[in-house]
Design a protein around this motif. Structure first.
Motif, PDB file in Angstrom:
ATOM      1  N   PRO A  73       0.978  -1.340  -0.034  1.00  8.41           N
ATOM      2  CA  PRO A  73       0.393  -0.215   0.361  1.00  8.41           C
ATOM      3  C   PRO A  73       1.043   1.104   0.037  1.00  8.41           C
ATOM      4  N   GLY A  74       2.380   0.795   0.215  1.00  7.70           N
ATOM      5  CA  GLY A  74       3.208   2.335  -0.064  1.00  7.70           C
ATOM      6  C   GLY A  74       3.393   2.291  -0.928  1.00  7.70           C
ATOM      7  N   LEU A  75       5.129   2.346  -1.037  1.00  9.75           N
ATOM      8  CA  LEU A  75       5.495   2.555  -2.914  1.00  9.75           C
ATOM      9  C   LEU A  75       4.755   1.597  -4.237  1.00  9.75           C
ATOM     10  N   PRO A 119      10.767  -6.492   3.392  1.00 10.73           N
ATOM     11  CA  PRO A 119       9.859  -7.442   4.178  1.00 10.73           C
ATOM     12  C   PRO A 119      10.667  -6.537   5.841  1.00 10.73           C
ATOM     13  N   GLY A 120       9.466  -6.573   6.690  1.00  7.64           N
ATOM     14  CA  GLY A 120      10.183  -6.482   7.764  1.00  7.64           C
ATOM     15  C   GLY A 120      11.173  -6.037   8.875  1.00  7.64           C
ATOM     16  N   GLU A 155       3.615   7.490   7.541  1.00  4.73           N
ATOM     17  CA  GLU A 155       3.198   6.748   8.203  1.00  4.73           C
ATOM     18  C   GLU A 155       3.865   5.739   9.164  1.00  4.73           C
ATOM     19  N   VAL A 156       5.276   5.258   8.416  1.00  9.24           N
ATOM     20  CA  VAL A 156       5.731   4.042   8.803  1.00  9.24           C
ATOM     21  C   VAL A 156       7.229   5.005   9.979  1.00  9.24           C
ATOM     22  N   LEU A 157       7.402   5.968   8.872  1.00 12.31           N
ATOM     23  CA  LEU A 157       8.132   6.155   9.251  1.00 12.31           C
ATOM     24  C   LEU A 157       8.172   7.447  10.723  1.00 12.31           C
ATOM     25  N   ASP A 195       5.997   6.775  12.935  1.00 14.63           N
ATOM     26  CA  ASP A 195       5.604   6.373  13.858  1.00 14.63           C
ATOM     27  C   ASP A 195       6.923   5.905  14.238  1.00 14.63           C
ATOM     28  N   TRP A 196       7.425   5.617  14.039  1.00 12.13           N
ATOM     29  CA  TRP A 196       9.217   5.177  14.257  1.00 12.13           C
ATOM     30  C   TRP A 196      10.297   6.414  14.755  1.00 12.13           C
ATOM     31  N   MET A 197       9.868   7.605  14.302  1.00  8.86           N
ATOM     32  CA  MET A 197      10.383   8.678  15.002  1.00  8.86           C
ATOM     33  C   MET A 197       9.797   9.350  16.546  1.00  8.86           C
ATOM     34  N   ARG A 198       8.366   8.647  16.193  1.00  9.45           N
ATOM     35  CA  ARG A 198       7.690   8.849  17.609  1.00  9.45           C
ATOM     36  C   ARG A 198       7.972   7.849  18.758  1.00  9.45           C
TER      37      ARG A 198
END
Length: 257
Positions: free
Chosen positions: A14-16, A87-88, A189-191, A193-196
């Motif tokens: 759903p992203g790139l 991959p995560g 949004e993933v990035l 969230d990681w920053m938070r």
């Protein structure tokens, strides 16, 4: 830049993947999106005019062979292959890994490396038959710079990086080009969230972490999905017809190579 071409995107999430599918279609390509989750690729295909969805696990030879058959059955040809599976990463240091973590590590490497190999093995022959084509493997800044807790992601992408060099040499005589696009951080949004998470762990604010991360890039910004997608489209197009075995970094100057 891709008028009349048929393009397959594996790992089309759903992203790139979604952004790339939309851009390729806008540039005139017929797009096939493939990923493990049927609902995901069907949703993406529904948003892209004329797109075809094929559920496929890139680590399954049977699934990837079936993907090649589906492309042949629908279009009778293939011009562009983009391997974009991400991959995560479990953010575990090696010495902290449990048996379950080790299994997850291997699965992540299989997606990045073996999945790329399988896609090329079964889809590249469709381009070899025609004597032309382009493969773009989406690797990562992490394929050339290691970070603690990301060895699974880095190892898979590093393998795909060097696999691309080998394939460029193998497929070049048949008119098929193989290149990489290596993103750094991608605004999402993933990035965020990681920053938070990092901000909370350090006892500082989100804006403090964002400012520090921006200062680590030469352009003082973070690349977007569209920035990365446009680089992929360029390497897939005839404008890059004399480029093979190359890696195009898209990281806003986060890493110079």
């Amino acid at each position: 830049m891709l008028h009349g071409k048929v393009a397959v995107i594996t790992g089309a999430g759903p992203g790139l993947g979604r952004t790339l599918a939309r851009l390729m279609a806008a540039e005139g390509a017929s797009v096939v999106v493939a990923a493990r989750t049927a609902a995901t690729v069907e949703k993406i295909a529904a948003e892209v005019p004329g797109a075809m969805a094929v559920p496929a696990d890139v680590t399954s030879p049977a699934d990837v062979e079936a993907l090649a058959a589906a492309v042949t059955g629908r279009f009778g040809r293939l011009d562009v292959l983009v391997n974009a599976a991400f991959p995560g990463t479990h953010r575990k240091n090696v010495l902290e890994m449990s048996p379950a973590d080790l299994a997850s590590w291997r699965a992540a490497v299989d997606i990045g490396a073996y999945g790329t190999l399988l896609a090329c093995r079964f889809l590249a022959p469709l381009m070899v038959e025609r004597g032309e084509g382009a493969i773009v493997n989406v690797t990562s800044m992490s394929s050339r710079k290691g970070y603690a807790g990301r060895s699974d992601f880095a190892a898979g992408k590093a393998a795909a990086h060097l696999l691309s060099h080998c394939l460029a040499d193998e497929l070049g005589p048949y008119g098929v080009r193989v290149n990489c696009v290596a993103p750094g951080w991608i605004a999402s949004e993933v990035l965020d969230d990681w920053m938070r998470v990092r901000a909370a762990a350090e006892g500082v604010g989100y804006q403090d972490v964002l400012a520090r991360d921006l200062s680590a890039t030469a352009l003082r910004r973070i690349a977007t999905e569209e920035d990365v997608a446009r680089a992929i489209v360029f390497l897939a197009s005839d404008r890059a017809r004399s480029i093979t075995g190359a890696t195009l970094d898209v990281n806003a100057g986060q890493l110079f190579t």
